[in-house]
Design a protein around this motif. Structure first.
Motif, PDB file in Angstrom:
ATOM      1  N   THR A  39       0.649  -1.075   0.263  1.00 29.91           N
ATOM      2  CA  THR A  39      -0.036   0.264   0.243  1.00 29.91           C
ATOM      3  C   THR A  39       1.400   1.447  -0.242  1.00 29.91           C
ATOM      4  O   THR A  39       1.550   1.247   0.651  1.00 29.91           O
ATOM      5  CB  THR A  39      -0.838   0.218   1.021  1.00 29.91           C
ATOM      6  OG1 THR A  39      -1.176  -1.424   1.231  1.00 29.91           O
ATOM      7  CG2 THR A  39      -1.692   1.051   1.094  1.00 29.91           C
ATOM      8  N   ALA A  53      -3.383   4.065  -2.816  1.00 30.49           N
ATOM      9  CA  ALA A  53      -3.210   3.271  -3.240  1.00 30.49           C
ATOM     10  C   ALA A  53      -2.772   1.801  -3.185  1.00 30.49           C
ATOM     11  O   ALA A  53      -1.615   1.939  -2.567  1.00 30.49           O
ATOM     12  CB  ALA A  53      -2.774   3.804  -4.569  1.00 30.49           C
ATOM     13  N   ILE A  55      -2.580  -3.095  -3.717  1.00 31.79           N
ATOM     14  CA  ILE A  55      -2.487  -3.826  -4.000  1.00 31.79           C
ATOM     15  C   ILE A  55      -2.520  -5.187  -3.670  1.00 31.79           C
ATOM     16  O   ILE A  55      -1.370  -5.523  -2.777  1.00 31.79           O
ATOM     17  CB  ILE A  55      -1.291  -3.615  -5.646  1.00 31.79           C
ATOM     18  CG1 ILE A  55      -1.443  -4.749  -6.343  1.00 31.79           C
ATOM     19  CG2 ILE A  55       0.346  -3.634  -4.447  1.00 31.79           C
ATOM     20  CD1 ILE A  55      -0.686  -4.705  -8.120  1.00 31.79           C
ATOM     21  N   THR A  56      -3.000  -6.457  -3.605  1.00 28.68           N
ATOM     22  CA  THR A  56      -2.943  -7.506  -3.192  1.00 28.68           C
ATOM     23  C   THR A  56      -1.410  -8.199  -3.321  1.00 28.68           C
ATOM     24  O   THR A  56      -0.450  -7.652  -4.875  1.00 28.68           O
ATOM     25  CB  THR A  56      -4.637  -8.230  -3.733  1.00 28.68           C
ATOM     26  OG1 THR A  56      -3.957  -7.939  -5.606  1.00 28.68           O
ATOM     27  CG2 THR A  56      -5.352  -7.833  -3.358  1.00 28.68           C
ATOM     28  N   SER A  61      -5.947  -7.584  -7.405  1.00 32.72           N
ATOM     29  CA  SER A  61      -7.046  -6.735  -7.231  1.00 32.72           C
ATOM     30  C   SER A  61      -5.874  -5.235  -6.276  1.00 32.72           C
ATOM     31  O   SER A  61      -5.394  -5.231  -5.736  1.00 32.72           O
ATOM     32  CB  SER A  61      -7.858  -6.650  -6.171  1.00 32.72           C
ATOM     33  OG  SER A  61      -8.299  -6.198  -5.793  1.00 32.72           O
ATOM     34  N   THR A  62      -6.388  -3.968  -7.211  1.00 29.69           N
ATOM     35  CA  THR A  62      -6.148  -2.823  -6.476  1.00 29.69           C
ATOM     36  C   THR A  62      -7.492  -1.611  -5.964  1.00 29.69           C
ATOM     37  O   THR A  62      -8.187  -2.159  -6.632  1.00 29.69           O
ATOM     38  CB  THR A  62      -5.407  -1.730  -7.746  1.00 29.69           C
ATOM     39  OG1 THR A  62      -6.171  -2.250  -8.866  1.00 29.69           O
ATOM     40  CG2 THR A  62      -3.829  -2.464  -8.079  1.00 29.69           C
ATOM     41  N   ASN A  63      -6.983  -1.131  -5.311  1.00 30.98           N
ATOM     42  CA  ASN A  63      -7.561   0.358  -5.170  1.00 30.98           C
ATOM     43  C   ASN A  63      -7.389   1.444  -4.584  1.00 30.98           C
ATOM     44  O   ASN A  63      -6.164   1.396  -4.824  1.00 30.98           O
ATOM     45  CB  ASN A  63      -8.299  -0.213  -3.357  1.00 30.98           C
ATOM     46  CG  ASN A  63      -7.189  -0.731  -1.918  1.00 30.98           C
ATOM     47  OD1 ASN A  63      -6.637  -0.704  -2.179  1.00 30.98           O
ATOM     48  ND2 ASN A  63      -7.598   0.814  -1.316  1.00 30.98           N
ATOM     49  N   TYR A  64      -7.613   2.315  -5.184  1.00 25.12           N
ATOM     50  CA  TYR A  64      -7.923   3.645  -4.834  1.00 25.12           C
ATOM     51  C   TYR A  64      -8.247   4.907  -4.199  1.00 25.12           C
ATOM     52  O   TYR A  64      -9.712   4.561  -3.854  1.00 25.12           O
ATOM     53  CB  TYR A  64      -7.841   4.371  -6.327  1.00 25.12           C
ATOM     54  CG  TYR A  64      -6.644   3.238  -7.376  1.00 25.12           C
ATOM     55  CD1 TYR A  64      -7.267   2.710  -7.747  1.00 25.12           C
ATOM     56  CD2 TYR A  64      -5.365   3.828  -7.091  1.00 25.12           C
ATOM     57  CE1 TYR A  64      -6.321   1.850  -8.718  1.00 25.12           C
ATOM     58  CE2 TYR A  64      -4.328   3.421  -7.979  1.00 25.12           C
ATOM     59  CZ  TYR A  64      -4.739   1.850  -9.211  1.00 25.12           C
ATOM     60  OH  TYR A  64      -3.885   1.734  -9.905  1.00 25.12           O
ATOM     61  N   ALA A  65      -7.349   5.724  -2.983  1.00 22.93           N
ATOM     62  CA  ALA A  65      -8.444   7.269  -3.066  1.00 22.93           C
ATOM     63  C   ALA A  65      -9.706   7.409  -4.053  1.00 22.93           C
ATOM     64  O   ALA A  65      -8.512   7.918  -4.888  1.00 22.93           O
ATOM     65  CB  ALA A  65      -7.226   8.111  -2.209  1.00 22.93           C
ATOM     66  N   ASP A  66     -10.064   8.395  -3.650  1.00 21.91           N
ATOM     67  CA  ASP A  66     -11.308   8.390  -4.757  1.00 21.91           C
ATOM     68  C   ASP A  66     -10.418   9.745  -5.401  1.00 21.91           C
ATOM     69  O   ASP A  66     -10.202  10.086  -6.752  1.00 21.91           O
ATOM     70  CB  ASP A  66     -12.226   9.099  -3.808  1.00 21.91           C
ATOM     71  CG  ASP A  66     -13.366   8.387  -3.403  1.00 21.91           C
ATOM     72  OD1 ASP A  66     -14.494   8.546  -2.666  1.00 21.91           O
ATOM     73  OD2 ASP A  66     -13.593   6.795  -4.235  1.00 21.91           O
ATOM     74  N   LYS A  69      -8.311   8.680  -8.099  1.00 23.72           N
ATOM     75  CA  LYS A  69      -8.986   7.379  -8.908  1.00 23.72           C
ATOM     76  C   LYS A  69      -8.382   8.210 -10.813  1.00 23.72           C
ATOM     77  O   LYS A  69      -8.840   9.435 -10.551  1.00 23.72           O
ATOM     78  CB  LYS A  69      -9.643   7.338  -8.507  1.00 23.72           C
ATOM     79  CG  LYS A  69      -9.779   5.799  -8.253  1.00 23.72           C
ATOM     80  CD  LYS A  69     -11.607   6.270  -7.396  1.00 23.72           C
ATOM     81  CE  LYS A  69     -11.687   4.694  -6.219  1.00 23.72           C
ATOM     82  NZ  LYS A  69     -13.279   4.879  -6.463  1.00 23.72           N
ATOM     83  N   THR A  73      -1.763   4.741 -11.065  1.00 23.73           N
ATOM     84  CA  THR A  73      -1.562   3.516 -11.084  1.00 23.73           C
ATOM     85  C   THR A  73      -0.879   2.908  -9.995  1.00 23.73           C
ATOM     86  O   THR A  73       0.717   3.054  -9.901  1.00 23.73           O
ATOM     87  CB  THR A  73      -1.372   3.238 -12.364  1.00 23.73           C
ATOM     88  OG1 THR A  73      -2.478   3.673 -13.453  1.00 23.73           O
ATOM     89  CG2 THR A  73      -2.315   1.962 -12.419  1.00 23.73           C
TER      90      THR A  73
END
Length: 121
Positions: A39, A53, A55-56, A61-66, A69, A73
């Motif tokens: 992270t 951001a 990542i697994t 799988s990834t996730n981001y702060a709004d 986005k 990347t």
């Protein structure tokens, strides 16, 4: 002992790009990095730490702060024990110290010292 080292920060003009790198070392077993969730966070003096951001372990799988986005990347290269954060269309409000966290499957987290990103004209 696991070590986390970030690099790639610097001064960039608004609209510019940077790519941050985070290298993790010190594993007892080879390929153990591939079990870590990674992270990126950022924090400015006097402000709360913000997740940027994540990542697994497999990168599936990834996730981001709004707020990032569509501009940032996150990716990883398990062969190089490295996670990256590509930052495009940078804004002055992205100015912060960016830190990388490496978390084991058991939930133990390791932090780096961070790398400064400054977005200014």
């Amino acid at each position: 002992q696991v070590q986390v080292v970030e690099s790639g920060g610097g001064l960039v003009q608004p609209g510019g790009s940077l790519r941050l790198s985070c290298v993790v070392s010190g594993f007892i077993f080879k390929n153990y990095f591939s079990t870590y969730a990674m992270t990126w966070y950022r924090q400015a003096p006097g402000k709360e730490r913000e997740l940027v951001a994540g990542i697994t372990s497999t990168g599936g799988s990834t996730n981001y702060a709004d707020s990032v986005k569509g501009r940032f990347t996150i990716s990883r290269d398990n062969a190089k024990n490295t996670v990256y954060l590509q930052m495009n269309n940078l804004k002055p409000e992205d100015t912060d110290v960016y830190c990388c966290n490496a978390k084991t499957p058991g939930g133990i987290g390791f932090w780096g010292q961070g790398t400064q990103v400054t977005v200014s004209s």
